[in-house]
Scaffold this motif. Sequence first.
Motif, PDB file in Angstrom:
ATOM      1  N   HIS A  77      -1.468  -4.768  -3.714  1.00  0.00           N
ATOM      2  CA  HIS A  77      -0.720  -5.022  -5.115  1.00  0.00           C
ATOM      3  C   HIS A  77      -1.541  -4.272  -6.254  1.00  0.00           C
ATOM      4  N   HIS A  78      -0.798  -3.717  -7.320  1.00  0.00           N
ATOM      5  CA  HIS A  78      -1.222  -2.789  -8.352  1.00  0.00           C
ATOM      6  C   HIS A  78      -1.399  -3.800  -9.591  1.00  0.00           C
ATOM      7  N   TRP A  79      -2.496  -3.739  -9.766  1.00  0.00           N
ATOM      8  CA  TRP A  79      -2.801  -4.654 -11.115  1.00  0.00           C
ATOM      9  C   TRP A  79      -3.204  -3.638 -12.179  1.00  0.00           C
ATOM     10  N   GLU A  80      -2.378  -3.779 -13.420  1.00  0.00           N
ATOM     11  CA  GLU A  80      -2.694  -2.738 -14.541  1.00  0.00           C
ATOM     12  C   GLU A  80      -3.340  -3.630 -15.756  1.00  0.00           C
TER      13      GLU A  80
ATOM     14  N   PRO B 201      -6.041   3.938  -8.241  1.00  0.00           N
ATOM     15  CA  PRO B 201      -5.227   4.858  -7.912  1.00  0.00           C
ATOM     16  C   PRO B 201      -5.007   5.852  -8.737  1.00  0.00           C
TER      17      PRO B 201
ATOM     18  N   GLU C 103      -5.883  -1.553  -7.257  1.00  0.00           N
ATOM     19  CA  GLU C 103      -4.872  -2.102  -6.275  1.00  0.00           C
ATOM     20  C   GLU C 103      -6.030  -2.983  -5.524  1.00  0.00           C
TER      21      GLU C 103
ATOM     22  N   LYS D 167       0.719  -1.153  -0.028  1.00  0.00           N
ATOM     23  CA  LYS D 167      -0.020  -0.145   0.030  1.00  0.00           C
ATOM     24  C   LYS D 167       0.623   1.255  -0.001  1.00  0.00           C
TER      25      LYS D 167
ATOM     26  N   GLY E 182      -6.193   0.780 -13.936  1.00  0.00           N
ATOM     27  CA  GLY E 182      -5.941  -0.357 -13.155  1.00  0.00           C
ATOM     28  C   GLY E 182      -6.465  -0.344 -11.750  1.00  0.00           C
TER      29      GLY E 182
ATOM     30  N   THR F 136       6.237   0.068  -3.844  1.00  0.00           N
ATOM     31  CA  THR F 136       6.000  -0.608  -5.206  1.00  0.00           C
ATOM     32  C   THR F 136       7.367  -1.402  -5.451  1.00  0.00           C
TER      33      THR F 136
ATOM     34  N   TRP G 147       4.592  -4.752 -10.316  1.00  0.00           N
ATOM     35  CA  TRP G 147       3.203  -4.748 -10.732  1.00  0.00           C
ATOM     36  C   TRP G 147       2.770  -5.545 -11.531  1.00  0.00           C
TER      37      TRP G 147
ATOM     38  N   CYS H 298       0.611  -6.570 -14.987  1.00  0.00           N
ATOM     39  CA  CYS H 298       0.069  -5.927 -15.957  1.00  0.00           C
ATOM     40  C   CYS H 298      -0.667  -7.034 -16.990  1.00  0.00           C
TER      41      CYS H 298
END
Length: 137
Positions: free
Chosen positions: A123-126, A103, A118, A71, A116, A74, A77, A79
């Motif tokens: 966790h970032h998902w694009e 975000p 989170e 959070k 995308g 990074t 991530w 994609c």
Amino acid sequence: MSHAHKQIFVNMPVKDLAKSKAFFEAVGYSFNPQFTNDKGASLILGDNLFAMLLAEDFARTFTPKTFPDPKTNTTGWVCLSCDSREEVDALVAKAKAAGGNIPSEPQDYGFMYGHGFEDLDGHHWELVHMSGMPPQA
């Protein structure tokens, strides 16, 4: 020498495996029951594409390194390609409805559209849709 890998498994530590599974099911994904238990869950992202959601205590058995809080940090991530802009937008909307964070605003580069989310752990998902090739420099 060139490598041609047949599958990818991205390992991601999660704080609450049950909540993470429920989040991704609400977004529309499913899990491979053969590789899912109370320690980890095999999130099916596509043909031969998987994210292994690992309970933090179990994930720690694979590395001596600490896990930064996704959070606020990074380290990378995921994609994923989508078949259309509509699919990108629909997945982001489902993630938001399931409690995910959005975000940033969508990005439209003409040949590529992306947006995308989170997940519950940050966790970032694009998600991207490629409708052409980038312009030549």
